[in-house]
Design a protein around this motif. Structure first.
Motif, short mmCIF file in Angstrom:
data_model
loop_
_atom_site.label_atom_id
_atom_site.label_comp_id
_atom_site.label_asym_id
_atom_site.label_seq_id
_atom_site.Cartn_x
_atom_site.Cartn_y
_atom_site.Cartn_z
N CYS A 6 0.32 -1.30 -0.17
CA CYS A 6 -0.13 0.16 -0.22
C CYS A 6 0.32 0.78 0.01
O CYS A 6 1.81 1.48 0.48
N VAL A 7 0.87 2.29 -0.40
CA VAL A 7 1.24 3.01 -0.92
C VAL A 7 0.43 4.19 -1.21
O VAL A 7 -0.48 4.22 -2.19
N GLU A 8 0.56 5.52 -0.92
CA GLU A 8 -0.29 7.22 -0.58
C GLU A 8 0.15 8.00 -1.48
O GLU A 8 -0.49 8.80 -1.41
N ASN A 9 0.69 7.51 -2.72
CA ASN A 9 1.50 8.52 -3.24
C ASN A 9 2.20 7.76 -4.30
O ASN A 9 3.11 7.12 -4.07
N PHE A 10 1.97 8.76 -5.75
CA PHE A 10 3.00 7.80 -6.37
C PHE A 10 4.95 7.88 -6.69
O PHE A 10 5.73 6.74 -7.21
N THR A 11 5.03 8.62 -6.03
CA THR A 11 6.27 8.53 -5.86
C THR A 11 7.13 7.48 -5.58
O THR A 11 8.08 6.79 -5.79
N PHE A 12 5.93 6.28 -4.87
CA PHE A 12 7.17 5.41 -4.17
C PHE A 12 6.42 3.84 -5.09
O PHE A 12 6.88 2.69 -5.19
N VAL A 13 6.43 3.84 -6.15
CA VAL A 13 4.89 3.02 -7.03
C VAL A 13 5.95 2.42 -7.53
O VAL A 13 6.71 1.52 -7.59
N PRO A 14 6.96 3.38 -8.28
CA PRO A 14 8.23 3.01 -9.34
C PRO A 14 8.94 2.02 -8.10
O PRO A 14 9.80 1.11 -8.83
N VAL A 15 9.07 2.86 -7.13
CA VAL A 15 10.28 1.88 -6.64
C VAL A 15 9.90 0.42 -5.92
O VAL A 15 10.56 -0.99 -5.66
N ALA A 16 8.57 0.38 -5.55
CA ALA A 16 7.71 -0.68 -4.60
C ALA A 16 7.57 -1.88 -5.84
O ALA A 16 8.44 -2.63 -6.08
N ILE A 17 7.77 -1.43 -7.56
CA ILE A 17 7.66 -2.44 -8.50
C ILE A 17 8.74 -3.47 -8.99
O ILE A 17 9.25 -4.24 -9.21
N ALA A 18 9.98 -2.20 -8.64
CA ALA A 18 11.29 -2.65 -9.14
C ALA A 18 11.81 -3.21 -8.44
O ALA A 18 12.73 -4.34 -7.97
N LYS A 19 11.34 -3.43 -6.69
CA LYS A 19 11.36 -4.54 -5.65
C LYS A 19 10.72 -5.80 -5.55
O LYS A 19 10.65 -6.80 -4.60
N GLY A 20 9.40 -5.57 -6.74
CA GLY A 20 8.93 -7.54 -7.00
C GLY A 20 7.67 -7.13 -6.46
O GLY A 20 7.37 -8.21 -6.23
N VAL A 21 6.67 -6.22 -6.39
CA VAL A 21 5.79 -6.21 -6.04
C VAL A 21 4.71 -6.50 -7.03
O VAL A 21 5.26 -6.38 -8.46
N HIS A 22 3.70 -7.38 -6.51
CA HIS A 22 2.41 -7.53 -7.91
C HIS A 22 1.36 -6.84 -8.00
O HIS A 22 1.34 -6.59 -8.60
N HIS A 23 0.77 -6.27 -6.64
CA HIS A 23 -0.46 -5.50 -6.37
C HIS A 23 0.46 -4.31 -5.51
O HIS A 23 0.56 -4.36 -4.45
N ILE A 24 -0.43 -2.97 -6.20
CA ILE A 24 -0.62 -1.62 -5.56
C ILE A 24 -1.73 -1.45 -4.97
O ILE A 24 -2.77 -1.83 -5.77
N GLU A 25 -1.66 -1.25 -3.71
CA GLU A 25 -3.37 -0.80 -2.95
C GLU A 25 -2.85 0.56 -3.37
O GLU A 25 -1.84 1.19 -2.50
N LEU A 26 -3.62 1.49 -3.70
CA LEU A 26 -3.46 2.84 -3.96
C LEU A 26 -4.49 3.24 -2.91
O LEU A 26 -5.52 3.31 -2.71
N CYS A 27 -3.77 4.62 -2.30
CA CYS A 27 -4.29 5.04 -1.23
C CYS A 27 -3.83 6.52 -0.22
O CYS A 27 -2.55 6.50 -0.80
N ASP A 28 -4.51 6.80 0.45
CA ASP A 28 -3.68 7.77 0.97
C ASP A 28 -3.98 7.85 2.00
O ASP A 28 -4.54 7.24 2.89
N ASN A 29 -3.30 8.52 3.39
CA ASN A 29 -3.53 9.41 4.39
C ASN A 29 -3.95 8.05 5.87
O ASN A 29 -4.31 7.15 6.16
N LEU A 30 -2.03 7.51 5.03
CA LEU A 30 -2.16 5.90 5.59
C LEU A 30 -2.08 5.63 6.95
O LEU A 30 -2.41 5.01 8.26
N SER A 31 -2.30 6.78 7.77
CA SER A 31 -2.15 7.26 9.26
C SER A 31 -3.04 6.81 9.86
O SER A 31 -3.61 6.43 10.62
#
Length: 213
Positions: A6-31
């Protein structure tokens, strides 16, 4: 092992995919457990992920706090599901309860009708369902073709390792009719232990492939 981050902004998406994730859960305000993401973030993330053969599950939750929603909030969620379908999301992450500690069936049926054709995850609102109703809730979600239940297995104040007995009960009860997706405290350090203990094939978290920053 399917890894959903789960990521709350686009910045982390390329990093997560490069590290081998298969799904992105896209949300805001994880806190506050996640809320609906902005149009701009979704519009940028969804096509980027599809180019990378990564699926996107989009959180639809209009605010933090409890999961008991009024008519206007349910209409907001319905509109957001329509919008994210148009953007090409693979699935949505939703959950509505009533004040009796049970699923708000009318709200869920309304949203599920709108979400037809998408994967659907019932999010950690599940952990707020009364303990004695939770197996019945699994049956209800199976009956209405929900694909996954995202659950910590107990109060968020307890570590996920302390909830493994209850999570295993969910997995056994579900019996492959619905995916039990454990989350809340799974990291790259304890992932293999939790997955093997629960005999699961999918995991969820913010740190299952390590830090993204």
């Amino acid at each position: 092992m399917l890894k959903e981050v789960c990521v709350e902004n686009f910045t982390f998406v390329p990093v997560a995919i490069a590290k081998g994730v298969h799904h992105i859960e896209l949300c805001d305000n994880l806190s506050v457990g996640g809320t609906t993401v902005s149009h701009g973030v979704a519009a940028k993330t969804i096509p980027f992920c599809h180019i990378k053969n990564t699926k996107v599950m989009t959180m639809v939750r209009p605010r933090g706090g409890n999961f008991i929603y009024n008519k206007e909030e349910i209409e907001i969620m319905q509109n957001d599901i329509v919008h994210f379908k148009q953007l090409g999301t693979d699935g949505v992450v939703i959950g509505c309860l009533n004040d009796s500690g049970w699923i708000d069936e009318d709200a869920m049926l309304y949203l599920l009708e709108t979400a037809k054709g998408l994967d659907v995850t019932f999010h950690m609102a599940f952990d707020q369902i009364k303990h004695e109703y939770q197996f019945e809730a699994i049956d209800w979600l199976v009956k209405h073709r929900v694909n996954r239940i995202l659950t910590h297995g107990g109060p968020s104040s307890k570590s996920i390792e302390n909830n493994l007995i209850r999570l295993r009960e969910y997995v056994d009860f579900a019996a492959d009719q619905i995916i039990i997706l454990p989350g809340g405290g799974i990291t790259d350090k304890n992932l293999n232990y939790i997955a093997s203990t629960l005999n699961i094939r999918e995991v969820h978290g913010t740190k299952i492939v390590g830090e993204l920053s």
